[in-house]
Design an enzyme around this catalytic site. Structure first.
Site, PDB file in Angstrom:
ATOM      1  N   ASP A  10       0.842  -1.199   0.000  1.00 22.45           N
ATOM      2  CA  ASP A  10       0.000   0.000   0.000  1.00 22.45           C
ATOM      3  C   ASP A  10       0.880   1.252   0.000  1.00 22.45           C
ATOM      4  O   ASP A  10       1.646   1.477   0.941  1.00 22.45           O
ATOM      5  CB  ASP A  10      -0.873  -0.052   1.261  1.00 22.45           C
ATOM      6  CG  ASP A  10      -1.806   1.136   1.399  1.00 22.45           C
ATOM      7  OD1 ASP A  10      -1.735   2.063   0.573  1.00 22.45           O
ATOM      8  OD2 ASP A  10      -2.597   1.116   2.354  1.00 22.45           O
ATOM      9  N   ILE A  11       0.745   2.072  -1.017  1.00 25.20           N
ATOM     10  CA  ILE A  11       1.609   3.247  -1.166  1.00 25.20           C
ATOM     11  C   ILE A  11       1.422   4.240  -0.010  1.00 25.20           C
ATOM     12  O   ILE A  11       2.337   5.000   0.300  1.00 25.20           O
ATOM     13  CB  ILE A  11       1.366   3.914  -2.545  1.00 25.20           C
ATOM     14  CG1 ILE A  11       2.555   4.786  -2.946  1.00 25.20           C
ATOM     15  CG2 ILE A  11       0.062   4.711  -2.553  1.00 25.20           C
ATOM     16  CD1 ILE A  11       2.534   5.231  -4.405  1.00 25.20           C
ATOM     17  N   ASN A  24      -7.638  12.180 -10.842  1.00 18.33           N
ATOM     18  CA  ASN A  24      -8.383  12.584 -12.049  1.00 18.33           C
ATOM     19  C   ASN A  24      -8.276  14.108 -12.170  1.00 18.33           C
ATOM     20  O   ASN A  24      -7.772  14.770 -11.264  1.00 18.33           O
ATOM     21  CB  ASN A  24      -9.839  12.111 -11.990  1.00 18.33           C
ATOM     22  CG  ASN A  24     -10.552  12.650 -10.773  1.00 18.33           C
ATOM     23  OD1 ASN A  24     -10.719  13.867 -10.640  1.00 18.33           O
ATOM     24  ND2 ASN A  24     -10.940  11.785  -9.850  1.00 18.33           N
ATOM     25  N   GLY A  32      -9.807   3.760  -6.005  1.00 16.29           N
ATOM     26  CA  GLY A  32      -8.457   3.235  -6.193  1.00 16.29           C
ATOM     27  C   GLY A  32      -7.428   3.855  -5.272  1.00 16.29           C
ATOM     28  O   GLY A  32      -7.699   4.147  -4.102  1.00 16.29           O
ATOM     29  N   VAL A  33      -6.249   4.095  -5.830  1.00  7.72           N
ATOM     30  CA  VAL A  33      -5.161   4.633  -5.016  1.00  7.72           C
ATOM     31  C   VAL A  33      -5.475   6.068  -4.566  1.00  7.72           C
ATOM     32  O   VAL A  33      -5.087   6.488  -3.466  1.00  7.72           O
ATOM     33  CB  VAL A  33      -3.811   4.513  -5.787  1.00  7.72           C
ATOM     34  CG1 VAL A  33      -3.704   5.462  -6.938  1.00  7.72           C
ATOM     35  CG2 VAL A  33      -2.636   4.668  -4.841  1.00  7.72           C
ATOM     36  N   ASP A  34      -6.196   6.798  -5.374  1.00  9.82           N
ATOM     37  CA  ASP A  34      -6.622   8.169  -5.043  1.00  9.82           C
ATOM     38  C   ASP A  34      -7.464   8.168  -3.763  1.00  9.82           C
ATOM     39  O   ASP A  34      -7.205   8.930  -2.814  1.00  9.82           O
ATOM     40  CB  ASP A  34      -7.422   8.713  -6.240  1.00  9.82           C
ATOM     41  CG  ASP A  34      -7.668  10.207  -6.190  1.00  9.82           C
ATOM     42  OD1 ASP A  34      -7.140  10.878  -5.280  1.00  9.82           O
ATOM     43  OD2 ASP A  34      -8.392  10.700  -7.080  1.00  9.82           O
ATOM     44  N   SER A 117      -2.712   4.823 -14.201  1.00  8.77           N
ATOM     45  CA  SER A 117      -3.659   4.505 -15.301  1.00  8.77           C
ATOM     46  C   SER A 117      -3.997   3.037 -15.455  1.00  8.77           C
ATOM     47  O   SER A 117      -4.842   2.692 -16.290  1.00  8.77           O
ATOM     48  CB  SER A 117      -3.155   5.026 -16.668  1.00  8.77           C
ATOM     49  OG  SER A 117      -3.409   6.402 -16.802  1.00  8.77           O
ATOM     50  N   GLY A 119      -5.453   0.922 -13.409  1.00  5.95           N
ATOM     51  CA  GLY A 119      -6.618   0.426 -12.683  1.00  5.95           C
ATOM     52  C   GLY A 119      -7.890   0.809 -13.420  1.00  5.95           C
ATOM     53  O   GLY A 119      -8.159   0.343 -14.532  1.00  5.95           O
ATOM     54  N   TYR A 121      -8.582   3.336 -15.117  1.00  8.78           N
ATOM     55  CA  TYR A 121      -8.368   3.945 -16.435  1.00  8.78           C
ATOM     56  C   TYR A 121      -7.973   2.937 -17.511  1.00  8.78           C
ATOM     57  O   TYR A 121      -7.886   3.302 -18.691  1.00  8.78           O
ATOM     58  CB  TYR A 121      -7.348   5.081 -16.346  1.00  8.78           C
ATOM     59  CG  TYR A 121      -7.928   6.388 -15.812  1.00  8.78           C
ATOM     60  CD1 TYR A 121      -9.266   6.497 -15.453  1.00  8.78           C
ATOM     61  CD2 TYR A 121      -7.126   7.527 -15.697  1.00  8.78           C
ATOM     62  CE1 TYR A 121      -9.792   7.687 -14.963  1.00  8.78           C
ATOM     63  CE2 TYR A 121      -7.657   8.727 -15.215  1.00  8.78           C
ATOM     64  CZ  TYR A 121      -8.979   8.798 -14.853  1.00  8.78           C
ATOM     65  OH  TYR A 121      -9.492   9.991 -14.385  1.00  8.78           O
TER      66      TYR A 121
HETATM   67  N1  AR6 Z   1      -1.281   1.457  -3.124  1.00  8.72           N
HETATM   68  C1  AR6 Z   1      -0.647   1.174  -4.290  1.00  8.72           C
HETATM   69  N2  AR6 Z   1      -1.275   0.906  -5.443  1.00  8.72           N
HETATM   70  C2  AR6 Z   1      -2.636   0.904  -5.411  1.00  8.72           C
HETATM   71  C3  AR6 Z   1      -3.376   1.186  -4.255  1.00  8.72           C
HETATM   72  C4  AR6 Z   1      -2.650   1.474  -3.058  1.00  8.72           C
HETATM   73  N3  AR6 Z   1      -3.260   1.758  -1.904  1.00  8.72           N
HETATM   74  N4  AR6 Z   1      -4.704   1.108  -4.556  1.00  8.72           N
HETATM   75  C5  AR6 Z   1      -4.785   0.779  -5.865  1.00  8.72           C
HETATM   76  N5  AR6 Z   1      -3.543   0.649  -6.380  1.00  8.72           N
HETATM   77  P1  AR6 Z   1      -6.302   3.313  -9.989  1.00  8.72           P
HETATM   78  P2  AR6 Z   1      -6.031   4.877 -12.483  1.00  8.72           P
HETATM   79  C6  AR6 Z   1      -3.116   0.328  -7.758  1.00  8.72           C
HETATM   80  O1  AR6 Z   1      -7.601   2.764 -10.437  1.00  8.72           O
HETATM   81  O2  AR6 Z   1      -6.141   3.645 -13.311  1.00  8.72           O
HETATM   82  C7  AR6 Z   1      -9.539   7.064  -9.334  1.00  8.72           C
HETATM   83  O3  AR6 Z   1     -10.910   7.010  -9.064  1.00  8.72           O
HETATM   84  C8  AR6 Z   1      -4.093  -0.405  -8.648  1.00  8.72           C
HETATM   85  O4  AR6 Z   1      -4.011  -1.809  -8.417  1.00  8.72           O
HETATM   86  O5  AR6 Z   1      -6.157   3.761  -8.578  1.00  8.72           O
HETATM   87  O6  AR6 Z   1      -4.944   5.861 -12.822  1.00  8.72           O
HETATM   88  C9  AR6 Z   1      -9.056   8.454  -9.708  1.00  8.72           C
HETATM   89  O7  AR6 Z   1      -9.770   9.456  -9.031  1.00  8.72           O
HETATM   90  C10 AR6 Z   1      -3.597  -0.034 -10.028  1.00  8.72           C
HETATM   91  O8  AR6 Z   1      -2.535  -0.902 -10.437  1.00  8.72           O
HETATM   92  O9  AR6 Z   1      -5.832   4.579 -10.910  1.00  8.72           O
HETATM   93  C11 AR6 Z   1      -9.308   8.484 -11.178  1.00  8.72           C
HETATM   94  O10 AR6 Z   1     -10.650   8.817 -11.473  1.00  8.72           O
HETATM   95  C12 AR6 Z   1      -3.011   1.357  -9.833  1.00  8.72           C
HETATM   96  O11 AR6 Z   1      -2.938   1.560  -8.418  1.00  8.72           O
HETATM   97  C13 AR6 Z   1      -9.041   7.068 -11.608  1.00  8.72           C
HETATM   98  O12 AR6 Z   1      -9.261   6.259 -10.458  1.00  8.72           O
HETATM   99  C14 AR6 Z   1      -3.831   2.471 -10.455  1.00  8.72           C
HETATM  100  O13 AR6 Z   1      -5.216   2.196 -10.314  1.00  8.72           O
HETATM  101  C15 AR6 Z   1      -7.592   6.878 -12.021  1.00  8.72           C
HETATM  102  O14 AR6 Z   1      -7.442   5.596 -12.548  1.00  8.72           O
END
Ligand code: AR6
Length: 172
Positions: A10-11, A24, A32-34, A117, A119, A121
């Site tokens: 977890d970052i 976003n 997600g990570v956001d 991107s 996840g 995206y």
């Molecule tokens: N620590 C590390 N990596 C993570 C964590 C975490 N806690 N949680 C998820 N990931 P995503 P995107 C990974 O969907 O594709 C949001 O709603 C996950 O497994 O978080 O850039 C934003 O507000 C994946 O490999 O980001 C935007 O609307 C990676 O992080 C949209 O999602 C990215 O997944 C951005 O989509």
């Protein structure tokens, strides 16, 4: 001295000068990570993000880290995958480059990236990883440590293979 590191987990738990958020364009939070970063940082982060006026895809903005162990958050906006012919590779490369340049202009020395991107995206993991590793290698500058923080083992294995120079496709 090797500056590139792959960490599985977890970052929001990492002790670095800055973690990068895959945000976003509104910069007002999401899933997600956001979502994880905003939950861990607390409401101060959202309050500061409201003052930033959003962020175009491919660019990056910096805030403080609030309740995170990381001192700062660099918010970047990755491209939504639309098949690969809508400028996605250049925009994704620009996310990494902009984040690295911003970190260095703030004299930060350690930085952790999620797999931007890949996840919600929908960017395919292998080409995304190749872009991430290429851009970080090319723009490390004075950074002492850059971590690729992967949420699962398969992603971490993919990063290790690409960093080692093995073809992503033969890494499984
Ligand atoms: N620590 C590390 N990596 C993570 C964590 C975490 N806690 N949680 C998820 N990931 P995503 P995107 C990974 O969907 O594709 C949001 O709603 C996950 O497994 O978080 O850039 C934003 O507000 C994946 O490999 O980001 C935007 O609307 C990676 O992080 C949209 O999602 C990215 O997944 C951005 O989509």
């Amino acid at each position: 001295m090797i500056a590139l590191d792959v960490v599985e987990g977890d970052i929001t738990r990492l002790d670095v000068d800055a973690i990068v958020n895959a945000a976003n364009e509104s910069l007002l939070g999401g899933g997600g990570v956001d979502g994880a970063i905003h939950r861990a940082a607390g409401p101060g982060l959202l309050a500061e993000c409201r003052t930033l006026g959003g962020c175009p895809t491919g660019e990056a903005k910096i805030t403080k880290g609030y309740r995170l162990t990381a001192r700062h958050v660099i918010h970047t906006v990755g491209p939504v995958w639309r098949g690969g012919r809508s400028g996605e590779p250049d925009l994704l490369a620009s996310c990494y480059r902009s984040s690295l340049i911003l970190a260095q202009s703030h004299r930060l020395t350690s930085l952790a990236f999620p797999a931007i991107s890949t996840g919600v995206y929908g960017y395919p993991k292998e080409p995304a990883t190749e872009i991430a590793v290429r851009e970080v290698n090319a723009h490390l500058g004075a950074l002492a440590r850059v971590i690729f923080c992967c949420f699962d083992r398969a992603t971490a294995d993919l990063y290790r293979a690409v960093i080692a120079g093995r073809s992503a496709r033969s890494s499984s």
